[in-house]
Design an enzyme around this catalytic site. Sequence first.
Site, mmCIF file in Angstrom:
data_model
loop_
_atom_site.group_PDB
_atom_site.id
_atom_site.type_symbol
_atom_site.label_atom_id
_atom_site.label_comp_id
_atom_site.label_asym_id
_atom_site.label_seq_id
_atom_site.Cartn_x
_atom_site.Cartn_y
_atom_site.Cartn_z
ATOM 1 N N CYS A 132 0.833 -1.209 0.000
ATOM 2 C CA CYS A 132 0.000 0.000 0.000
ATOM 3 C C CYS A 132 0.868 1.259 0.000
ATOM 4 O O CYS A 132 1.362 1.687 1.045
ATOM 5 C CB CYS A 132 -0.917 -0.022 1.223
ATOM 6 S SG CYS A 132 -1.947 1.445 1.354
ATOM 7 N N CYS A 139 -0.451 4.157 2.102
ATOM 8 C CA CYS A 139 -0.289 3.977 3.554
ATOM 9 C C CYS A 139 1.174 4.201 3.968
ATOM 10 O O CYS A 139 1.451 4.822 4.983
ATOM 11 C CB CYS A 139 -0.673 2.567 4.001
ATOM 12 S SG CYS A 139 -2.157 1.904 3.255
ATOM 13 N N ASP A 140 2.099 3.652 3.194
ATOM 14 C CA ASP A 140 3.493 3.558 3.661
ATOM 15 C C ASP A 140 4.505 4.391 2.887
ATOM 16 O O ASP A 140 5.662 4.494 3.312
ATOM 17 C CB ASP A 140 3.947 2.077 3.596
ATOM 18 C CG ASP A 140 3.080 1.179 4.465
ATOM 19 O OD1 ASP A 140 2.559 1.681 5.480
ATOM 20 O OD2 ASP A 140 2.903 0.000 4.128
#
Length: 304
Positions: A130, A133-134
């Site tokens: 992701c 997200c990261d």
Amino acid sequence: MYDVIIIGAGPAGMTAALYASRSNLSVLMIERGAPGGQMNNTAEVENYPGFDSIMGPELSQKMFENVEKFGTENAYGIVQEIKDHGDYKEVLTEDKSYQAKTIIVATGCVHRKLGVAGEEQFAGRGVSYCAVCDGAFFRNKRLLVVGGGDSAVEEAIYLTRFASEVVIVHRRDELRAQKIIQDRAFANEKISFIWDSVVEEIVGNDMVVTGAKIRNVKTDEVHEEPANGLFIYVGLEPLTEPFKNSGITNEAGWIETDHEMRTSIPGVYAIGDAREKGLRQITTAVGEGGIAGQQVYKYIEDNK
Ligand code: FAD
Ligand code: NAP
């Protein structure tokens, strides 16, 4: 007894909820996470009509606010099984049983794992699925992205906002991604490619990823490519385990329906990415949600 239970609150499930509740049906939507589904893991969405560009989580929020206006009930739960009792259906979560006249399955799918050594060991320590997200953890770092489809290439472009360099590792010498996305990647100075190659092992020290062993499938040569992180986008797997016993899934696990979203069980519908279909997109998910939301109304009227 609800008129309809919708399992999954991605774009497909939320649109079905909108249509069914606006038809004055009683609707329960069961979700195991945050509403939005895969949109929550998507950076920019550029192909949803009405928005030049919108962040996935923002689109999720807007859809959910829209659904909430028309009286859909929401419940947290991980659906384990559905049962067909003929004139009514049952939905079982870990700790509850719900009943409804109809069910709409909208459970979507998840990223496939690569299945190589180091993948589990370094998950969350350099291995990610992701970018939204990261990605921000990798400012000025060197990243590998595995895969050649829309997800891999689009998320590689997104990662160039943070990373100093992004290397796409693809098993063929041609990308699968849409042409417009490919062109953007080819024009991006931070992106390079390792063609005809697969990741054999993800390597690191005690704490984090330091690189990956990569094998050229044509020459069989293996080399170690240094990297601080590795983002994996090698396709999708349906989230349909709870429905296997009911017989609505095919061998690969996707749910087959007709063009009105009817499965092989009368009163049970399936929509969105969990279906066997060609184009898995937000637009197709919402289109199918609209059809199923309207179909359950017709089914209930016809079976009064
Ligand atoms: P999902 O969005 O997968 O939602 C399913 C929901 O069901 C999830 O919230 C899940 O938690 C829930 N669920 C699953 N199992 C259960 C259970 N047992 N019990 C309870 N709840 C359950 N499409 C575009 O159109 N444009 C893009 O730019 C785009 N970018 C993308 C980028 C990435 C990285 C990815 C992964 C996908 C992208 N897509 C894009 C595809 C798009 O996000 C999907 O096609 C769409 O979200 C599918 O919607 P859905 O409602 O069918 O499923
Ligand atoms: P995908 O289209 O199935 O692509 C998967 C990629 O991973 C392919 O390039 C495939 O190689 C490669 N691959 C598969 N298994 C592999 C393995 N074991 N090792 C190495 N490489 C492997 O999956 P996706 O990119 O996640 O896209 C899924 C769906 O979401 C698609 O329908 C896509 O259109 C949609 N989506 C759309 C957008 C958008 O519209 N902007 C963005 C993201 C996703 P091959 O090419 O050789 O098969």
